[in-house]
Design a protein around this motif. Structure first.
Motif, PDB file in Angstrom:
ATOM      1  N   UNK A 226       0.816  -1.215   0.000  1.00 30.94           N
ATOM      2  CA  UNK A 226       0.000   0.000   0.000  1.00 30.94           C
ATOM      3  C   UNK A 226       0.851   1.267   0.000  1.00 30.94           C
ATOM      4  N   UNK A 227       2.149   1.138   0.251  1.00 29.57           N
ATOM      5  CA  UNK A 227       3.013   2.313   0.328  1.00 29.57           C
ATOM      6  C   UNK A 227       4.049   2.399  -0.784  1.00 29.57           C
ATOM      7  N   UNK A 228       4.192   1.343  -1.570  1.00 27.25           N
ATOM      8  CA  UNK A 228       5.183   1.343  -2.652  1.00 27.25           C
ATOM      9  C   UNK A 228       4.780   0.299  -3.691  1.00 27.25           C
ATOM     10  N   UNK A 229       5.255   0.441  -4.920  1.00 32.80           N
ATOM     11  CA  UNK A 229       4.949  -0.584  -5.923  1.00 32.80           C
ATOM     12  C   UNK A 229       5.585  -1.916  -5.545  1.00 32.80           C
ATOM     13  N   UNK A 230       4.803  -2.981  -5.687  1.00 27.92           N
ATOM     14  CA  UNK A 230       5.296  -4.335  -5.449  1.00 27.92           C
ATOM     15  C   UNK A 230       4.938  -5.171  -6.670  1.00 27.92           C
ATOM     16  N   UNK A 231       5.961  -5.744  -7.290  1.00 34.98           N
ATOM     17  CA  UNK A 231       5.756  -6.616  -8.444  1.00 34.98           C
ATOM     18  C   UNK A 231       6.119  -8.037  -8.032  1.00 34.98           C
ATOM     19  N   UNK A 232       5.215  -8.972  -8.313  1.00 37.42           N
ATOM     20  CA  UNK A 232       5.455 -10.361  -7.964  1.00 37.42           C
ATOM     21  C   UNK A 232       5.444 -11.208  -9.230  1.00 37.42           C
ATOM     22  N   UNK A 233       6.491 -11.988  -9.390  1.00 32.90           N
ATOM     23  CA  UNK A 233       6.597 -12.923 -10.498  1.00 32.90           C
ATOM     24  C   UNK A 233       6.415 -14.325  -9.938  1.00 32.90           C
ATOM     25  N   UNK A 234       5.512 -15.102 -10.541  1.00 34.39           N
ATOM     26  CA  UNK A 234       5.268 -16.474 -10.099  1.00 34.39           C
ATOM     27  C   UNK A 234       5.328 -17.407 -11.299  1.00 34.39           C
ATOM     28  N   UNK A 235       5.696 -18.654 -11.040  1.00 37.43           N
ATOM     29  CA  UNK A 235       5.758 -19.638 -12.125  1.00 37.43           C
ATOM     30  C   UNK A 235       4.380 -20.188 -12.455  1.00 37.43           C
ATOM     31  N   UNK A 236       3.544 -20.406 -11.426  1.00 33.30           N
ATOM     32  CA  UNK A 236       2.211 -20.969 -11.634  1.00 33.30           C
ATOM     33  C   UNK A 236       1.210 -20.200 -10.797  1.00 33.30           C
ATOM     34  N   UNK A 237      -0.036 -20.203 -11.273  1.00 32.63           N
ATOM     35  CA  UNK A 237      -1.091 -19.521 -10.544  1.00 32.63           C
ATOM     36  C   UNK A 237      -2.429 -20.099 -10.960  1.00 32.63           C
ATOM     37  N   UNK A 238      -3.483 -19.624 -10.302  1.00 34.35           N
ATOM     38  CA  UNK A 238      -4.845 -19.967 -10.708  1.00 34.35           C
ATOM     39  C   UNK A 238      -5.704 -18.724 -10.530  1.00 34.35           C
ATOM     40  N   UNK A 239      -6.972 -18.810 -10.914  1.00 29.29           N
ATOM     41  CA  UNK A 239      -7.847 -17.637 -10.837  1.00 29.29           C
ATOM     42  C   UNK A 239      -7.943 -17.092  -9.410  1.00 29.29           C
ATOM     43  N   UNK A 240      -8.000 -17.985  -8.440  1.00 28.27           N
ATOM     44  CA  UNK A 240      -8.092 -17.559  -7.050  1.00 28.27           C
ATOM     45  C   UNK A 240      -6.856 -16.806  -6.602  1.00 28.27           C
ATOM     46  N   UNK A 241      -5.696 -17.255  -7.046  1.00 28.21           N
ATOM     47  CA  UNK A 241      -4.451 -16.582  -6.673  1.00 28.21           C
ATOM     48  C   UNK A 241      -4.369 -15.198  -7.312  1.00 28.21           C
ATOM     49  N   UNK A 242      -4.827 -15.093  -8.548  1.00 25.47           N
ATOM     50  CA  UNK A 242      -4.815 -13.794  -9.220  1.00 25.47           C
ATOM     51  C   UNK A 242      -5.708 -12.813  -8.464  1.00 25.47           C
TER      52      UNK A 242
END
Length: 194
Positions: free
Chosen positions: A75-91
């Motif tokens: 909430x105070x700075x940009x945070x970028x997260x890179x993941x190898x796998x995900x699903x709709x719930x994680x997004x």
């Protein structure tokens, strides 16, 4: 886009850290600190106080995603997260956690610059919207306070709305105070007298 940012990279694997550092350097970012552990992440990030946080995870759980987002200060700075796998719930959880960028299919060196630039731009846009929303909420609250004070004056003095507003305004100017402060003082005093 300004490149004089301090960036914290959260990555446990030394090989991937080196690739990330090279991608950041290629993008023009050189003030980078790598954190190889997520333990005490909030404390470490508080000490470093980066302008942006980049997190690389293979397959995060919802709890880990939320914990990392909170620890990194999404909430105070940009945070970028890179993941190898995900699903709709994680997004959905990533969006709810306030991440500026959530990139599925892992981290690739050539994607770092455009993703971080997008994360920065998105964070700035969201921050501006939050500021505007806060200002609108404050203006509405002040308006309600003034309207309530006008109502009290109208009832107590048997005067019209314009006269009540003029009286509040004149009092604020005479006392060199904000109109809302005078209105709130009137409301408080009236409540004490009842």
């Amino acid at each position: 886009m300004s490149y004089d940012l301090k960036i914290a990279v959260v990555e446990a694997d030394a090989g991937r850290s080196a690739e990330i550092l090279q991608g950041l350097a290629d993008g023009g970012w050189t003030d980078v600190v790598v954190l190889s552990e997520t333990r005490a992440l909030a404390r470490r990030l508080s000490e470093i106080d980066p302008d942006l946080v980049l997190i690389d995870l293979a397959n995060p759980s919802r709890d880990l995603l939320e914990n990392l987002s909170a620890a990194s200060g999404a909430s105070t700075r940009p945070v970028a997260m890179f993941v190898d796998r995900s699903d709709d719930g994680m997004t959905g959880a990533a969006i709810k956690a306030g991440l500026s960028a959530y990139v599925v299919d892992g981290l690739k060196k050539d994607r770092i610059k455009p993703v971080l630039e997008t994360a920065i731009a998105r964070f700035r846009m969201i921050s501006q919207m939050r500021s505007e929303l806060d200002a609108a909420k404050l203006a509405l609250a002040e308006r309600k306070t003034i309207d309530r004070a006008k109502g009290l004056l109208m009832q107590a003095k048997g005067i019209g709305e314009d006269e009540a507003y003029s009286l509040l305004r004149r009092t604020a100017m005479d006392q060199n105070r904000k109109l809302t402060d005078v209105a709130q003082a009137l409301i408080t005093a009236t409540e004490l007298l009842q």
